[in-house]
Design an enzyme around this catalytic site. Structure first.
Site, mmCIF file in Angstrom:
data_model
loop_
_atom_site.group_PDB
_atom_site.id
_atom_site.type_symbol
_atom_site.label_atom_id
_atom_site.label_comp_id
_atom_site.label_asym_id
_atom_site.label_seq_id
_atom_site.Cartn_x
_atom_site.Cartn_y
_atom_site.Cartn_z
ATOM 1 C CD GLU A 164 -2.934 -1.171 2.251
ATOM 2 O OE1 GLU A 164 -4.124 -1.403 2.008
ATOM 3 O OE2 GLU A 164 -2.502 -1.016 3.397
ATOM 4 C CB CYS A 175 2.986 7.434 3.452
ATOM 5 S SG CYS A 175 3.415 6.214 4.684
ATOM 6 C CB CYS A 227 6.885 -5.183 9.271
ATOM 7 S SG CYS A 227 8.250 -4.487 10.218
ATOM 8 C CB CYS A 246 2.379 -1.674 14.100
ATOM 9 S SG CYS A 246 2.568 -1.523 12.326
ATOM 10 C CB CYS A 294 0.452 6.122 11.322
ATOM 11 S SG CYS A 294 0.932 7.722 10.837
#
Ligand code: SAH
Ligand code: SF4
Length: 397
Positions: free
Chosen positions: A118, A131, A138, A145, A375
Site C-alpha cells: 500500500e 508515504c 514487516c 501496529c 499510520c
C-alpha cells in the site's frame, strides 16, 4: 469514501507473465549495463542511459515509443528486452479528507508470487506527502501496529520502491508535462513535495534497496526530490543508523513510543535488542545533525500505556542535547487491537510539557482513517481477504 479502479483513465501497463525485466530501479551504472544488453556499443552506453533515464524519471514515460530522440531500431530492441514497469493498481481509494490510498500488486517475484503493498498520498495546504512501503509486511512485531501482524514478508526491490512514487505521480498528474498543462498548478509547482518511508516495513532491514531507491528518487535529472524532503522512519535498528546517515542521507525519524525500556520492550520488541540508551546514543551521533536538520521522534499516544505527564517529562530528559522534533501520533485503531487512543486532553497536556521544554511537538492529525490509510493501519487487503476466507472456511467446516 470513494473507491476507483485503475481502468478509469490509465492504460493497462501490466502484462501477465511478461518475462522482460523492468528498467525501473536500476542505478545509472545498471542502466548503462542494460543498454549493453540491448546491443548499444560500449562507447555510447552512458549517453544512451542518460537519455533513457531522462525519459523514465523526468518525463515519466511508460513506453519506449515515447522516447523520440532515440532511433527507432534501438527503441525496438529496448522494447524487446525490457519494460518500464509499473505495478498493477488493484484499487485506489480517496478519503473524505482527500487522502488517497493505492493497493498495488507487484510483478511475480522469484517464486512466482505476486505480493501487494500500500502507498498513501496525503495532501496538505503547503505540501503533499507520499508515504511509501519498503517491505511487504514487516518482520518486527510492534504490538500496536497492524502491519506487524501480517505474516507474509519480503523486501521490496529498489524498482518496487521507486515505482510507488512513479505510480502516485501518474495518478495525481504530477509529471512536469502534466503540471505545465494544468490551468491551476499546485503551490510550489508539484503535488508530491515530500516522501516518507513510513508505510509497510522496516526500511533499515532493506538497506541496499532503500538506498538505491532514494538515490534514484532524489536524482536531480529525474524525480528530483531533495533528500531533505525524504524522511526514513525506523523502529530503531541501531547498527544501521550511522550507515543510514552516511550512505542514504535522508532525514531521520525514530519510532520511540515509550520512555522506559520496560514499556518499550512491550510496544517495540526490537527494544530488547537495542534499548533506548543505545538508540539515543546513535541519534546523538547521526551525521549532519543540526537545528536545521533535526531528528523526528514519533510517539504514538496509547491510552494508559505511555501517555502520562511523567512520560512527557521523561521524554524531555531523554531528548536533551538532540536537535529534535516530536511527532505525537494519535493511535489509529485496527480490528482486533488491544490498544485505545489517548483522550484528546491527555494528548494536549502531553504536548504542552514538550512545548514548554522547547520542542516543537505537532500532533499528527489522523488522515485517511476512513480508508484505513492512517499510520499503522496498512496491511494488504488480500491478506485480510485471505484471513476472512479462512475464517469463513473454518466456520463452514
Ligand atoms: N517500520 C518503520 C516505518 C513504518 S511505521 C517504523 O516503525 O518506524 C510508521 C509509523 O507509524 C511508526 O512510527 C509507527 O510506529 C507508527 N504506527 C504504527 N502503528 C500505528 C498505529 N496503529 N497508530 C499510529 N501510529 C502507528
Ligand atoms: Fe514494523 Fe514499523 Fe509496524 Fe513496527 S511499527 S511492526 S517496525 S512497520
Amino acid at each position: 469514501m470513494t473507491t476507483l479502479l485503475n481502468t478509469l483513465d490509465a492504460p493497462p501497463r501490466y502484462i501477465p507473465n511478461d518475462p522482460r525485466p523492468s528498467l525501473i530501479g536500476l542505478t545509472r551504472a545498471g542502466l548503462a549495463e542494460a543498454m549493453g544488453l540491448a546491443g548499444v556499443p560500449e562507447k555510447q552506453r552512458r549517453m544512451r542511459a542518460g537519455q533513457v533515464w531522462h525519459w523514465i524519471y523526468h518525463r515519466g514515460v511508460t513506453s519506449f515509443d515515447q522516447m523520440t530522440n532515440i532511433a527507432r531500431d534501438l527503441r525496438q530492441r529496448l522494447e524487446d528486452s525490457f519494460v518500464i514497469g509499473r505495478p498493477e493498481i488493484v484499487s485506489e481509494q480517496i478519503s473524505s479528507d482527500g487522502t488517497r490510498k493505492w493497493l498495488l500488486r507487484l510483478a511475480p517475484d522469484a517464486r512466482g508470487q505476486r505480493h501487494e503493498i500500500e502507498t498513501v498520498y496525503i495532501p496538505e495546504e503547503d505540501r503533499g506527502t507520499l508515504c511509501i512501503s519498503s517491505q511487504v509486511g514487516c518482520t518486527l512485531t510492534c504490538t500496536f501496529c497492524h502491519t506487524g501482524t501480517q505474516k507474509l514478508v519480503r523486501n521490496l526491490t529498489a524498482g518496487e520502491i521507486v515505482a510507488q512514487v512513479m505510480t502516485a505521480r501518474d495518478r495525481v498528474k504530477d509529471w512536469p508535462q502534466d503540471i505545465e498543462a494544468n490551468p491551476t498548478p499546485p503551490l510550489g509547482g508539484r503535488y508530491i513535495t515530500n516522501v516518507v518511508l513510513m508505510g509497510m516495513g522496516e526500511p533499515l532491514y532493506n538497506f541496499d534497496n532503500v538506498k538505491d531507491a532514494m538515490d534514484i528518487v532524489s536524482d536531480g535529472e529525474g524525480i528530483s526530490l531533495s533528500k531533505r524532503r525524504i524522511t526514513l522512519s525506523t523502529s530503531g535498528v541501531v547498527p544501521e543508523i550511522p550507515r543510514a546517515g552516511g550512505e542514504i542521507g535522508t532525514m531521520l525519524a525514530i519510532s520511540l513510543h515509550a520512555t522506559t525500556d520496560e514499556i518499550r520492550d512491550k510496544l517495540v520488541p526490537l527494544n530488547k535488542k537495542y534499548p533506548i540508551a543505545d538508540l539515543l546514543a546513535a541519534c546523538r551521533q547521526y551525521p549532519g545533525l543540526s537545528n536545521a536538520r533535526r531528528i523526528t521522534f514519533e510517539y504514538v499516544m496509547l491510552k494508559g500505556v505511555n501517555d502520562s505527564l511523567a512520560d512527557a517529562k521523561r521524554l524531555v530528559q531523554l531528548l536533551k542535547g538532540i536537535p529534535a522534533k516530536v511527532n505525537l501520533i494519535p493511535f489509529n485503531p485496527w480490528p482486533g487491537t488491544p490498544y485505545e487512543c489517548s483522550d484528546w486532553e491527555t494528548i494536549e497536556a502531553f504536548a504542552e510539557v514538550l512545548n514548554r521544554a522547547g520542542y516543537a511537538s505537532p500532533v499528527r492529525t489522523p488522515r485517511g482513517r476512513d480508508i484505513m490509510a492512517a499510520c499503522g493501519q496498512l496491511k494488504s487487503e488480500s491478506q485480510k481477504l485471505r484471513a476472512r476466507e479462512r475464517l469463513a472456511l473454518e466456520a463452514g467446516a
